[in-house]
Design an enzyme around this catalytic site. Structure first.
Site, short mmCIF file in Angstrom:
data_model
loop_
_atom_site.label_atom_id
_atom_site.label_comp_id
_atom_site.label_asym_id
_atom_site.label_seq_id
_atom_site.Cartn_x
_atom_site.Cartn_y
_atom_site.Cartn_z
CB CYS A 128 -0.98 -0.03 1.18
SG CYS A 128 -2.45 1.00 0.91
CG HIS A 179 -3.65 -3.79 3.44
ND1 HIS A 179 -2.46 -3.44 4.04
CD2 HIS A 179 -4.12 -2.67 2.84
CE1 HIS A 179 -2.23 -2.15 3.83
NE2 HIS A 179 -3.22 -1.66 3.10
#
Length: 478
Positions: free
Chosen positions: A325, A423
């Site tokens: 991310c 994630h």
């Protein structure tokens, strides 16, 4: 409602344990936290985001995480400002001073979420935030006594004996609360005790005598707590001992760092958080750059620490790099935030280790997703929670994941640097095993099973040391 006589007294863990204990008694349970402040968010099945602790509590209760379980989530973006997420969706970004004016508008939505949960379940266990003794924050409060009073919810106050001064924590809270708030507290408990609990019997009697609250138990330190995902970055601890060394720079606005939990649980791995002021270690096998709530600001801090120089030396030694991310965005050639979503508008040079560029967009990509490894089709599940859009040659030519039919991630030509937005990928046993095998480590399967086993052990721990029958009897109908 479980409130704390201070921050970090163990409220989140106690609520999770009580939720599992009540579930084991056959009750339908839901967790609830009116207001939370955390950059470690979980994505819910209804397409929202809540604090990671409430997602764990929902798991303990055996119900899917829902945005009603944490209707106000504050995600700090600077020292004085935070993104305000209401019932799972971004509402605005507010400075601390301005947020106080927002709170009266938020209480009706907090109560709406609470009442929906209460109507759907036998029991709702509410977690407070910080401490009700912070009476300077009482006006407009929606996190502690302001909520409890509006909802008519009885309170149990939790003290932390491990930090010392637990009698002062509890008796002092009673002393500073006004009469209406103090009347909501029906009992108290002491958490994180080490040693012979009988030695504190006189202390319990003293607290009960001074406050009039029912003593509900002394909870010894739960040694397996580290096996449960942490919500607060302050709770991240290094796990030394494994042959494979993973270094994780602690970013100022680190976000969604639960990606580290499955790696920390592996006996063959040593995960070390690198604090500001320390160099990235020269003997690391992998440098993992986690998510960030303020990528450009954290990248500037990364450079200020000299970690960019350390990272290039690490690669020259043949070390591996993974960015997830915000960490993925930092690894590219540039990051642009033309609308100033995470800070002042602008564009900065990235670390240049992946040939990709990122542009921040107002539309947040938020959801639970199914993915697969492009190399061999290994399936995995995870979640996305980001505003950046990343494109470029290393993405076009070497995306290494597919997420619901679209290419995701990027890799360098030499295969030493990887990044992606997904994630939760390390929670998947098959992916974690394949990833670690490339680094010469045999993975231990069953991460999710270990979390379940730990939640069961936590519930049993509370059953032994808390008067749960009396505590449940305090619950009021809504």
């Amino acid at each position: 409602m479980i409130q704390g006589a201070g921050s970090n007294v163990g409220k989140s863990m106690i609520v999770a344990g009580l939720a599992r204990a009540a579930r084991r008694r056959g009750l339908s349970v839901a967790p609830f936290k009116p207001q939370n402040m955390s950059n470690n968010a979980a994505v819910t099945e209804d397409g929202g985001e809540i604090g990671r602790a409430q997602a764990l509590q929902a798991r303990a209760a055996g119900v899917p995480p829902h945005s009603d379980m944490n209707p106000v989530l504050l995600k700090p973006e600077s020292e004085t400002g935070a993104q305000v997420v209401v019932q799972g969706q971004r509402l605005t970004t507010a400075r601390a001073r301005d947020y106080a004016a927002l709170k009266p508008q938020l209480l009706p939505r907090v109560l709406q979420s609470f009442r929906r949960l209460a109507a759907a379940h036998d029991l709702v266990i509410v977690e407070g935030a910080g401490s009700p003794a912070e009476v300077n924050l009482r006006s407009g409060d929606i996190a502690n006594m302001g909520f409890a009073l509006a909802a008519g919810v009885p309170v149990v106050l939790l003290g932390d004996i491990d930090r010392g001064g637990v009698i002062a924590q509890l008796v002092g809270s009673h002393a500073v609360l006004d009469a209406d708030d103090a009347a909501l507290i029906r009992g108290f408990a002491v958490n994180k005790f080490r040693g012979d609990a009988s030695l504190f019997a006189e202390g319990m009697r003293f607290i009960a005598g001074r406050t009039g609250w029912a003593p509900l138990g002394i909870v010894p330190h739960f040694a397996e707590a580290w096996r449960l995902p942490a919500e607060d970055a302050a709770e991240i601890v290094s796990r030394p001992g494994g042959a494979l060394k993973i270094a994780v720079p602690r970013l100022n606005r680190i976000a969604n760092f639960d990606d580290l939990d499955p790696l920390s649980a592996e006996p063959g791995i040593s995960v070390t958080m690198i604090e500001p002021g320390r160099p990235l270690p020269g003997d690391a096998d992998l440098v993992l750059i986690p998510g960030s709530k303020s990528t450009i600001a954290d990248l500037a801090a990364f450079r200020a620490e000299g970690w960019d120089i350390d990272l290039r030396a690490h690669l020259r030694r043949g070390g591996r790099v993974m960015g997830i991310c915000g960490g993925y965005q930092m690894l590219g050639r540039s990051i642009a935030d033309p609308e100033g979503i995470e800070g002042p508008p602008g564009r900065v040079e990235g670390l240049g280790l992946l040939d990709v560029e990122t542009v921040m967009r107002p539309e947040k990509r938020l959801g639970l997703v199914a993915a697969r490894l492009r190399a061999d089709g290994t399936p995995l599940r995870g979640y996305e929670i980001h505003i950046g859009r990343t494109t470029g040659p290393d993405h076009a030519a070497r995306a290494w994941l597919d997420i619901e039919g679209r290419p995701e991630g990027a890799a360098s030509a030499d295969g030493l640097v990887h990044g992606c937005y997904l994630h939760g990928l390390f929670s998947e046993d098959a992916f974690r095993a394949a990833f670690l095998a490339e680094l010469g480590v045999v993975s231990r399967p069953g991460y999710d099973d270990a979390v379940e086993t730990t939640l069961d052990a936590l519930a049993a721990h509370l059953e032994r040391h808390l008067d749960i029958d009396r505590l449940l009897a305090l619950a009021a109908p809504v």
